[in-house]
Design a protein around this motif. Structure first.
Motif, PDB file in Angstrom:
ATOM      1  N   MET A 238      -5.109  -7.849  19.075  1.00 45.70           N
ATOM      2  CA  MET A 238      -5.811  -6.795  18.331  1.00 45.70           C
ATOM      3  C   MET A 238      -6.265  -7.263  16.947  1.00 45.70           C
ATOM      4  SD  MET A 238      -5.823  -4.232  20.412  1.00 45.70           S
ATOM      5  CE  MET A 238      -6.203  -2.848  19.364  1.00 45.70           C
ATOM      6  N   ALA A 239      -6.128  -8.538  16.632  1.00 45.00           N
ATOM      7  CA  ALA A 239      -6.451  -9.047  15.297  1.00 45.00           C
ATOM      8  C   ALA A 239      -7.862  -8.660  14.859  1.00 45.00           C
ATOM      9  CB  ALA A 239      -6.283 -10.567  15.247  1.00 45.00           C
ATOM     10  N   GLY A 240      -8.838  -8.839  15.726  1.00 42.71           N
ATOM     11  CA  GLY A 240     -10.225  -8.521  15.379  1.00 42.71           C
ATOM     12  C   GLY A 240     -10.398  -7.057  15.050  1.00 42.71           C
ATOM     13  N   GLU A 241      -9.781  -6.175  15.831  1.00 47.68           N
ATOM     14  CA  GLU A 241      -9.891  -4.739  15.598  1.00 47.68           C
ATOM     15  C   GLU A 241      -9.219  -4.341  14.290  1.00 47.68           C
ATOM     16  OE1 GLU A 241      -9.173  -6.157  18.455  1.00 47.68           O
ATOM     17  OE2 GLU A 241     -10.306  -5.202  20.050  1.00 47.68           O
ATOM     18  N   VAL A 242      -8.074  -4.938  13.987  1.00 50.41           N
ATOM     19  CA  VAL A 242      -7.377  -4.646  12.730  1.00 50.41           C
ATOM     20  C   VAL A 242      -8.256  -5.054  11.554  1.00 50.41           C
ATOM     21  CG1 VAL A 242      -5.381  -5.221  11.288  1.00 50.41           C
ATOM     22  CG2 VAL A 242      -5.068  -4.807  13.743  1.00 50.41           C
ATOM     23  N   MET A 243      -8.846  -6.241  11.636  1.00 50.96           N
ATOM     24  CA  MET A 243      -9.695  -6.733  10.545  1.00 50.96           C
ATOM     25  C   MET A 243     -10.936  -5.860  10.386  1.00 50.96           C
ATOM     26  SD  MET A 243      -9.142 -10.805  11.196  1.00 50.96           S
ATOM     27  CE  MET A 243     -10.114 -11.390   9.814  1.00 50.96           C
ATOM     28  N   GLU A 244     -11.519  -5.409  11.486  1.00 49.88           N
ATOM     29  CA  GLU A 244     -12.686  -4.518  11.413  1.00 49.88           C
ATOM     30  C   GLU A 244     -12.321  -3.189  10.764  1.00 49.88           C
ATOM     31  OE1 GLU A 244     -14.495  -4.067  15.265  1.00 49.88           O
ATOM     32  OE2 GLU A 244     -14.794  -6.217  15.477  1.00 49.88           O
ATOM     33  N   GLU A 245     -11.150  -2.660  11.112  1.00 54.47           N
ATOM     34  CA  GLU A 245     -10.740  -1.384  10.526  1.00 54.47           C
ATOM     35  C   GLU A 245     -10.512  -1.526   9.024  1.00 54.47           C
ATOM     36  OE1 GLU A 245      -7.573   2.265  10.907  1.00 54.47           O
ATOM     37  OE2 GLU A 245      -7.146   0.435  12.039  1.00 54.47           O
ATOM     38  N   ILE A 246      -9.893  -2.629   8.604  1.00 57.39           N
ATOM     39  CA  ILE A 246      -9.688  -2.876   7.177  1.00 57.39           C
ATOM     40  C   ILE A 246     -11.031  -2.912   6.466  1.00 57.39           C
ATOM     41  CG2 ILE A 246      -8.955  -4.617   5.493  1.00 57.39           C
ATOM     42  CD1 ILE A 246      -6.716  -5.340   7.567  1.00 57.39           C
ATOM     43  N   ASP A 247     -11.971  -3.673   7.009  1.00 57.03           N
ATOM     44  CA  ASP A 247     -13.307  -3.786   6.419  1.00 57.03           C
ATOM     45  C   ASP A 247     -13.959  -2.407   6.302  1.00 57.03           C
ATOM     46  OD1 ASP A 247     -15.762  -5.563   5.748  1.00 57.03           O
ATOM     47  OD2 ASP A 247     -16.484  -4.226   7.341  1.00 57.03           O
ATOM     48  N   MET A 248     -13.901  -1.628   7.367  1.00 52.38           N
ATOM     49  CA  MET A 248     -14.529  -0.308   7.391  1.00 52.38           C
ATOM     50  C   MET A 248     -13.904   0.621   6.350  1.00 52.38           C
ATOM     51  SD  MET A 248     -13.990   3.085   8.851  1.00 52.38           S
ATOM     52  CE  MET A 248     -12.656   2.758   9.957  1.00 52.38           C
ATOM     53  N   ARG A 249     -12.590   0.656   6.296  1.00 53.77           N
ATOM     54  CA  ARG A 249     -11.914   1.574   5.373  1.00 53.77           C
ATOM     55  C   ARG A 249     -12.114   1.173   3.917  1.00 53.77           C
ATOM     56  NH1 ARG A 249      -9.293   5.609   7.862  1.00 53.77           N
ATOM     57  NH2 ARG A 249      -8.593   5.257  10.005  1.00 53.77           N
ATOM     58  N   VAL A 250     -12.068  -0.126   3.622  1.00 56.29           N
ATOM     59  CA  VAL A 250     -12.266  -0.578   2.242  1.00 56.29           C
ATOM     60  C   VAL A 250     -13.692  -0.286   1.791  1.00 56.29           C
ATOM     61  CG1 VAL A 250     -12.362  -2.612   0.729  1.00 56.29           C
ATOM     62  CG2 VAL A 250     -10.410  -2.284   2.277  1.00 56.29           C
ATOM     63  N   ARG A 251     -14.671  -0.466   2.673  1.00 58.77           N
ATOM     64  CA  ARG A 251     -16.068  -0.189   2.307  1.00 58.77           C
ATOM     65  C   ARG A 251     -16.314   1.298   2.023  1.00 58.77           C
ATOM     66  NH1 ARG A 251     -20.023  -4.297   3.844  1.00 58.77           N
ATOM     67  NH2 ARG A 251     -18.918  -6.052   4.752  1.00 58.77           N
ATOM     68  N   GLN A 252     -15.402   2.166   2.484  1.00 54.68           N
ATOM     69  CA  GLN A 252     -15.543   3.600   2.216  1.00 54.68           C
ATOM     70  C   GLN A 252     -15.061   3.980   0.819  1.00 54.68           C
ATOM     71  OE1 GLN A 252     -13.418   5.399   5.487  1.00 54.68           O
ATOM     72  NE2 GLN A 252     -15.194   5.288   6.840  1.00 54.68           N
TER      73      GLN A 252
ATOM     74  N   ASP B 173      -9.728 -11.889   5.172  1.00 58.31           N
ATOM     75  CA  ASP B 173      -9.274 -13.210   5.605  1.00 58.31           C
ATOM     76  C   ASP B 173      -7.903 -13.072   6.248  1.00 58.31           C
ATOM     77  OD1 ASP B 173     -11.426 -14.913   4.691  1.00 58.31           O
ATOM     78  OD2 ASP B 173     -10.749 -14.461   2.657  1.00 58.31           O
ATOM     79  N   LEU B 174      -7.712 -13.792   7.324  1.00 58.86           N
ATOM     80  CA  LEU B 174      -6.447 -13.779   8.053  1.00 58.86           C
ATOM     81  C   LEU B 174      -5.715 -15.090   7.813  1.00 58.86           C
ATOM     82  CD1 LEU B 174      -4.644 -12.349  10.163  1.00 58.86           C
ATOM     83  CD2 LEU B 174      -6.049 -13.444  11.922  1.00 58.86           C
ATOM     84  N   THR B 175      -4.434 -14.996   7.456  1.00 53.77           N
ATOM     85  CA  THR B 175      -3.627 -16.191   7.247  1.00 53.77           C
ATOM     86  C   THR B 175      -2.266 -16.006   7.920  1.00 53.77           C
ATOM     87  OG1 THR B 175      -2.732 -17.729   5.603  1.00 53.77           O
ATOM     88  CG2 THR B 175      -2.643 -15.399   5.038  1.00 53.77           C
ATOM     89  N   PHE B 176      -1.651 -17.092   8.253  1.00 51.07           N
ATOM     90  CA  PHE B 176      -0.289 -17.044   8.776  1.00 51.07           C
ATOM     91  C   PHE B 176       0.631 -17.912   7.920  1.00 51.07           C
ATOM     92  CE2 PHE B 176      -2.831 -15.780  12.438  1.00 51.07           C
ATOM     93  CZ  PHE B 176      -2.179 -14.598  12.755  1.00 51.07           C
ATOM     94  N   ASP B 177       0.201 -18.166   6.684  1.00 54.30           N
ATOM     95  CA  ASP B 177       0.964 -19.001   5.767  1.00 54.30           C
ATOM     96  C   ASP B 177       1.185 -18.252   4.460  1.00 54.30           C
ATOM     97  OD1 ASP B 177       2.274 -21.190   4.677  1.00 54.30           O
ATOM     98  OD2 ASP B 177       0.414 -22.096   3.960  1.00 54.30           O
ATOM     99  N   PRO B 178       2.375 -17.802   4.175  1.00 51.25           N
ATOM    100  CA  PRO B 178       3.593 -17.974   4.967  1.00 51.25           C
ATOM    101  C   PRO B 178       3.636 -16.967   6.117  1.00 51.25           C
ATOM    102  CG  PRO B 178       4.107 -16.706   3.013  1.00 51.25           C
ATOM    103  CD  PRO B 178       2.648 -17.095   2.920  1.00 51.25           C
ATOM    104  N   PRO B 179       4.385 -17.288   7.153  1.00 49.08           N
ATOM    105  CA  PRO B 179       4.507 -16.351   8.276  1.00 49.08           C
ATOM    106  C   PRO B 179       5.140 -15.040   7.813  1.00 49.08           C
ATOM    107  CG  PRO B 179       5.443 -18.503   8.840  1.00 49.08           C
ATOM    108  CD  PRO B 179       5.142 -18.518   7.373  1.00 49.08           C
ATOM    109  N   TRP B 180       4.721 -13.950   8.436  1.00 53.02           N
ATOM    110  CA  TRP B 180       5.296 -12.645   8.111  1.00 53.02           C
ATOM    111  C   TRP B 180       6.734 -12.588   8.595  1.00 53.02           C
ATOM    112  CZ3 TRP B 180       7.410  -8.729  11.119  1.00 53.02           C
ATOM    113  CH2 TRP B 180       7.649  -7.529  10.449  1.00 53.02           C
ATOM    114  N   SER B 181       7.561 -11.867   7.833  1.00 52.13           N
ATOM    115  CA  SER B 181       8.932 -11.591   8.268  1.00 52.13           C
ATOM    116  C   SER B 181       9.282 -10.173   7.825  1.00 52.13           C
ATOM    117  CB  SER B 181       9.910 -12.606   7.674  1.00 52.13           C
ATOM    118  OG  SER B 181      10.034 -12.399   6.286  1.00 52.13           O
ATOM    119  N   PRO B 182      10.232  -9.542   8.470  1.00 55.29           N
ATOM    120  CA  PRO B 182      10.599  -8.169   8.135  1.00 55.29           C
ATOM    121  C   PRO B 182      11.037  -7.983   6.679  1.00 55.29           C
ATOM    122  CG  PRO B 182      11.534  -8.763  10.255  1.00 55.29           C
ATOM    123  CD  PRO B 182      10.948 -10.013   9.670  1.00 55.29           C
TER     124      PRO B 182
END
Length: 103
Positions: free
Chosen positions: A56-70, A80-89
């Motif tokens: 769902m990465a693409g959909e999440v990024m599209e939603e972020i873009d849409m909401r921020v533009r509002q 931008d998507l990064t995995f550095d550093p990896p997410w942790s709880p």
């Protein structure tokens, strides 16, 4: 010059949810960076996901873009998507931990 309100951008990001965990991306600690260029009306958002292979990465990024533009005075947004550093709880806010029953 009209200014972009950072709190409003964060509120918009709080309307975006991880597809697997019912908590918004801000409280989950998925937002790694937020840069606002007031002169250009541009917002850069750097995020991560809870799982590297999230389909769902693409959909999440599209939603972020849409909401921020509002948000008032935002003319453009780049996610931008990064995995550095990896997410942790440990990146979650206390509110998110409560919501998920981890506290």
């Amino acid at each position: 010059m009209a200014q972009i309100n950072e709190a409003e951008v964060l509120d918009a990001l709080r309307e975006c949810y991880d597809p697997e965990i019912p908590v918004n991306i801000v409280d989950l600690g998925l937002v790694y960076g937020l840069n606002i260029n007031q002169e250009e009306g541009h917002v850069d958002v750097t995020i991560t996901l809870t799982a590297i292979g999230c389909p769902m990465a693409g959909e999440v990024m599209e939603e972020i873009d849409m909401r921020v533009r509002q948000v008032e005075n935002v003319k453009s947004c780049k996610v931008d998507l990064t995995f550095d550093p990896p997410w942790s709880p440990e990146r979650m806010t206390e509110d998110a931990r409560w919501e998920l029953g981890l506290v």
